[in-house]
Design an enzyme around this catalytic site. Sequence first.
Site, short mmCIF file in Angstrom:
data_model
loop_
_atom_site.label_atom_id
_atom_site.label_comp_id
_atom_site.label_asym_id
_atom_site.label_seq_id
_atom_site.Cartn_x
_atom_site.Cartn_y
_atom_site.Cartn_z
N THR A 271 -35.73 53.70 -22.62
CA THR A 271 -34.93 54.85 -23.06
C THR A 271 -34.20 55.48 -21.89
O THR A 271 -32.99 55.75 -21.95
CB THR A 271 -35.84 55.90 -23.73
OG1 THR A 271 -36.43 55.34 -24.91
CG2 THR A 271 -35.05 57.14 -24.11
N ASP B 229 -36.09 49.97 -27.23
CA ASP B 229 -37.22 50.87 -26.93
C ASP B 229 -38.15 51.03 -28.13
O ASP B 229 -39.37 50.92 -28.00
CB ASP B 229 -36.73 52.23 -26.40
CG ASP B 229 -35.62 52.83 -27.24
OD1 ASP B 229 -35.29 52.28 -28.31
OD2 ASP B 229 -35.07 53.87 -26.81
N GLY B 230 -37.56 51.24 -29.30
CA GLY B 230 -38.39 51.36 -30.49
C GLY B 230 -39.09 50.06 -30.84
O GLY B 230 -40.27 50.05 -31.23
N ARG C 83 -43.17 49.43 -31.05
CA ARG C 83 -43.89 48.85 -32.20
C ARG C 83 -44.64 47.59 -31.80
O ARG C 83 -45.76 47.35 -32.26
CB ARG C 83 -42.90 48.57 -33.33
CG ARG C 83 -42.33 49.82 -33.98
CD ARG C 83 -41.48 49.49 -35.19
NE ARG C 83 -40.27 48.76 -34.83
CZ ARG C 83 -39.12 49.34 -34.50
NH1 ARG C 83 -39.03 50.66 -34.46
NH2 ARG C 83 -38.06 48.61 -34.20
N THR D 32 -45.20 56.78 -30.25
CA THR D 32 -45.73 58.14 -30.14
C THR D 32 -44.66 59.12 -30.58
O THR D 32 -43.46 58.83 -30.46
CB THR D 32 -46.13 58.47 -28.69
OG1 THR D 32 -44.95 58.45 -27.86
CG2 THR D 32 -47.15 57.47 -28.16
N ASP E 17 -36.41 59.42 -27.15
CA ASP E 17 -35.35 58.50 -27.55
C ASP E 17 -34.20 59.26 -28.19
O ASP E 17 -33.03 59.05 -27.87
CB ASP E 17 -35.92 57.46 -28.52
CG ASP E 17 -34.87 56.47 -28.99
OD1 ASP E 17 -34.12 55.96 -28.14
OD2 ASP E 17 -34.79 56.22 -30.20
N ASP F 219 -30.59 59.53 -26.33
CA ASP F 219 -29.48 58.89 -27.04
C ASP F 219 -28.29 59.84 -27.11
O ASP F 219 -27.15 59.46 -26.86
CB ASP F 219 -29.90 58.49 -28.46
CG ASP F 219 -30.72 57.21 -28.49
OD1 ASP F 219 -30.85 56.56 -27.43
OD2 ASP F 219 -31.23 56.87 -29.58
#
Length: 209
Positions: A36, A72-73, A77, A83, A90, A94
Amino acid sequence: MAVLGREQFRSAILQYVEVPGARFFRTLGLTPNSITLLGFAVCVAAAFLVGYGWLLWGGIVFLLGGGLDLFDGALARLTGKTTPFGALLDSVFDRLGEASLFVGLAIYGLRAGFDEQFTMFFLTALLLALIFSQGVSYLRARGEGLGVFTRAGVMTRTERVIILGVGLILDHFLGFSLIVWVLVAIAGVSCFTLFQRMFTIRNMLDKAG
């Protein structure tokens, strides 16, 4: 040949880009939050390049920075490190990364040597694009805060990143201040998207209530 819808396209990107990319970043020992922050830093670098008139490289670097947002996501996962703070980080960075490019564009517009009238037009289009773009992103976050989730809208962040990046690259080759008209288009379609998303959220809330 069937045309992929948005959700089908999103699933294909997840399967063939995000997951393999997340695995690669995992082998490098990177964390979701570090990706991120790296994406934000790359977007700031793109803004610097654009501000100094290097639109081609600014566009390329911005697309790279925006592209990092895919991973990042997915990495969170994949590694079980999702979290609430990571999601917050994020979302914030962004917006800051995208906004930084608009700052770079503003500096470019002031340094480009346009006449006063065109400079005012450029800055007005830029500010409207920024305001409506951030409004679209805010509505998604606000909707989630109200318990509804939607990516509805013609001009989401993904489309904005691609259009801005490609617009900067094409401006380098085509000239005639193409990026100004890209900003006008983003402002207009983002305004439409803002109301489109607002009424979508209203309908979802009505159904939920």
